[in-house]
Scaffold this active site. Structure first.
Site, PDB file in Angstrom:
ATOM      1  N   LYS A 112       0.829  -1.210   0.000  1.00 21.90           N
ATOM      2  CA  LYS A 112       0.000   0.000   0.000  1.00 21.90           C
ATOM      3  C   LYS A 112       0.861   1.257   0.000  1.00 21.90           C
ATOM      4  O   LYS A 112       0.531   2.242  -0.646  1.00 21.90           O
ATOM      5  CB  LYS A 112      -0.952   0.015   1.195  1.00 21.90           C
ATOM      6  N   LYS A 193      -3.940 -11.898  -6.340  1.00 20.90           N
ATOM      7  CA  LYS A 193      -5.066 -12.220  -5.468  1.00 20.90           C
ATOM      8  C   LYS A 193      -6.322 -11.464  -5.924  1.00 20.90           C
ATOM      9  O   LYS A 193      -6.232 -10.291  -6.285  1.00 20.90           O
ATOM     10  CB  LYS A 193      -4.676 -11.772  -4.046  1.00 20.90           C
ATOM     11  N   LYS A 196     -10.946  -6.610  -3.731  1.00 19.17           N
ATOM     12  CA  LYS A 196     -12.104  -5.714  -3.815  1.00 19.17           C
ATOM     13  C   LYS A 196     -11.732  -4.406  -4.494  1.00 19.17           C
ATOM     14  O   LYS A 196     -12.564  -3.719  -5.038  1.00 19.17           O
ATOM     15  CB  LYS A 196     -12.576  -5.332  -2.405  1.00 19.17           C
TER      16      LYS A 196
HETATM   17  P1  TYM Z   1     -10.689  -7.857   3.861  1.00 19.26           P
HETATM   18  O1  TYM Z   1     -11.836  -6.931   4.022  1.00 19.26           O
HETATM   19  O2  TYM Z   1      -9.643  -7.497   2.866  1.00 19.26           O
HETATM   20  O3  TYM Z   1     -11.204  -9.310   3.503  1.00 19.26           O
HETATM   21  C1  TYM Z   1     -12.164 -10.007   4.264  1.00 19.26           C
HETATM   22  C2  TYM Z   1     -11.793 -11.474   4.315  1.00 19.26           C
HETATM   23  O4  TYM Z   1     -11.721 -12.018   2.999  1.00 19.26           O
HETATM   24  C3  TYM Z   1     -10.482 -12.706   2.818  1.00 19.26           C
HETATM   25  N1  TYM Z   1     -10.056 -12.541   1.414  1.00 19.26           N
HETATM   26  C4  TYM Z   1      -9.766 -13.561   0.590  1.00 19.26           C
HETATM   27  N2  TYM Z   1      -9.768 -14.900   0.777  1.00 19.26           N
HETATM   28  C5  TYM Z   1      -9.424 -15.677  -0.271  1.00 19.26           C
HETATM   29  N3  TYM Z   1      -9.078 -15.174  -1.497  1.00 19.26           N
HETATM   30  C6  TYM Z   1      -9.066 -13.847  -1.722  1.00 19.26           C
HETATM   31  N4  TYM Z   1      -8.735 -13.357  -2.921  1.00 19.26           N
HETATM   32  C7  TYM Z   1      -9.416 -12.971  -0.642  1.00 19.26           C
HETATM   33  N5  TYM Z   1      -9.503 -11.622  -0.528  1.00 19.26           N
HETATM   34  C8  TYM Z   1      -9.890 -11.378   0.740  1.00 19.26           C
HETATM   35  C9  TYM Z   1      -9.524 -12.017   3.758  1.00 19.26           C
HETATM   36  O5  TYM Z   1      -8.434 -12.861   4.083  1.00 19.26           O
HETATM   37  C10 TYM Z   1     -10.410 -11.728   4.947  1.00 19.26           C
HETATM   38  O6  TYM Z   1     -10.473 -12.846   5.810  1.00 19.26           O
HETATM   39  N6  TYM Z   1      -7.637  -6.793   7.679  1.00 19.26           N
HETATM   40  C11 TYM Z   1      -8.833  -7.516   7.308  1.00 19.26           C
HETATM   41  C12 TYM Z   1     -10.053  -7.144   8.144  1.00 19.26           C
HETATM   42  C13 TYM Z   1      -9.869  -7.252   9.636  1.00 19.26           C
HETATM   43  C14 TYM Z   1      -9.810  -8.453  10.378  1.00 19.26           C
HETATM   44  C15 TYM Z   1      -9.688  -8.031  11.738  1.00 19.26           C
HETATM   45  C16 TYM Z   1      -9.827  -9.807  10.055  1.00 19.26           C
HETATM   46  C17 TYM Z   1      -9.810  -6.211  10.511  1.00 19.26           C
HETATM   47  N7  TYM Z   1      -9.690  -6.665  11.783  1.00 19.26           N
HETATM   48  C18 TYM Z   1      -9.578  -8.964  12.773  1.00 19.26           C
HETATM   49  C19 TYM Z   1      -9.717 -10.742  11.096  1.00 19.26           C
HETATM   50  C20 TYM Z   1      -9.594 -10.316  12.440  1.00 19.26           C
HETATM   51  C21 TYM Z   1      -9.187  -7.215   5.867  1.00 19.26           C
HETATM   52  O7  TYM Z   1      -8.831  -6.192   5.350  1.00 19.26           O
HETATM   53  O8  TYM Z   1     -10.005  -8.123   5.280  1.00 19.26           O
END
Ligand code: TYM
Length: 329
Positions: A112, A193, A196
């Site tokens: 980022k 990957k 979003k």
């Molecule tokens: P975020 O919003 O990017 O994604 C949410 C969840 O989706 C999973 N994910 C994927 N899994 C498989 N293939 C992909 N291409 C893919 N893209 C996203 C992510 O691994 C995630 O589980 N930092 C985190 C949010 C967060 C969080 C937390 C998670 C904030 N606090 C505490 C767990 C515990 C995030 O940005 O997820």
């Protein structure tokens, strides 16, 4: 008492099948075995600029989607992070025990910060807030996709450091990855990957894409120069399509191999599109029903926040005492 689960998702972009297969499907599956808390992490979202009106809307829509995929408010808490100030309070305390070097090493920070000319401090602090999310609820299990593993590892390091400086305070969390689908790749660029934030019509299948759009995207997915599925020479695009199929269908490795070996790519894509459409149709139907009910989502969010705020406040209190901060007796 059941062990606790915590996980989060950012209300940015539009949730896609990578989010679903990597995390959300697991959230719904394990919610009956644990005491589950699922969080829409709006404070993480603002580490990059978000249009305020759009952010508000996306929080509501994401809450509706999480209910539609099966998060059951009778068993799980579904909350918005900024509704519970304890997340930020604990994050500050954890910031003060976290070496900057640990944060600068994070893959997501490097990616980022490389993409921006100037970056907010929030991008660097991002994993500390995430550690606070998890540690606040003594979560044992954190169901996430593969890209979050490093952040959960860091959470353990921060917890350990806090515990060794101030005495046993936090529970050590563990990552829970799905057996298939922990890392779904972009349909157009299978080396990257699925994300979003990538704007590109062929990159991701959104959970709200209509069936004809899903079919179009899958039929256009990048494959390779082989004509048919060859398990001895799987390119990343074909491997990704097979993973998507297997994660949705929950077929065994052996069944997938037997069924797809030698299948031409056109037919493979048709079957992958079919399995996605079949899985998303009922979710989309429920989503629209939920969003048509004027106050349902708001009620779930409020009740959940009321239920778990005392847990979060108790942890903040415990951490404050451990550190010698002021607490009225
Ligand atoms: P975020 O919003 O990017 O994604 C949410 C969840 O989706 C999973 N994910 C994927 N899994 C498989 N293939 C992909 N291409 C893919 N893209 C996203 C992510 O691994 C995630 O589980 N930092 C985190 C949010 C967060 C969080 C937390 C998670 C904030 N606090 C505490 C767990 C515990 C995030 O940005 O997820």
């Amino acid at each position: 008492m059941k062990a606790r689960v915590f996980s989060g998702i950012q209300p940015t972009g539009s949730p896609h099948i990578g989010n679903y297969l990597g995390a959300l499907k697991n959230w719904a599956k394990i919610q009956y075995d644990y005491e589950s808390i699922y969080c829409i992490v709006d404070l993480h979202a603002i580490t990059l600029y978000q249009d305020p009106k759009e952010l508000r809307q996306k929080i509501q829509e994401l809450a509706g989607m999480l209910l539609a995929i099966g998060i059951d408010p009778a068993h799980s808490s579904l909350v918005v992070q900024s509704a519970i100030p304890a997340h930020v309070e604990l994050a500050w305390m954890l910031t003060c025990v976290t070496p900057v070097g640990w944060l600068e090493r994070m893959t997501q920070y490097k990616a980022k910060s490389a993409a921006q000319e100037t970056i907010g401090d929030g991008i660097l602090q991002y994993p500390v807030l995430m550690a606070a999310d998890i540690l606040l609820y003594d979560a044992k299990v954190v169901p996430v996709g593969d890209d979050q593993t490093q952040h959960v590892e860091l959470t353990r390091d921060i917890a350990q450091r806090f515990n060794s400086l101030y005495g046993e305070t936090f529970v050590m969390p563990e990552t829970r990855l799905p057996s298939v689908g922990a890392r779904i790749m972009g349909l157009d660029e299978p080396e990257k990957k699925m994300s979003k934030s990538v704007i590109g019509s062929g990159h991701a299948v959104s959970l709200l894409d209509p069936p004809d759009l899903i079919r179009k995207k899958v039929l256009r997915a990048t494959t390779d120069s082989n004509p048919a599925v060859d398990f001895d020479r799987l390119g990343p695009g074909v491997a990704n399509l097979l993973t998507i199929f297997q994660a949705f269908s929950e077929w065994s490795d052996a069944r997938v191999r037997q069924h797809f070996a030698g299948m031409r790519y056109g037919e493979l894509k048709k079957q992958v599109a079919d399995v996605i459409v079949a899985a998303l149709e009922p979710i989309q139907k429920r989503y629209h029903e939920i969003m048509d009910e004027a106050t349902y989502v708001a009620r779930v969010l409020e009740e959940s926040a009321r239920r778990i705020t005392p847990i979060a406040n108790a942890t903040v209190e415990k951490a404050k005492r451990a550190m010698g901060l002021y607490t009225p007796d």
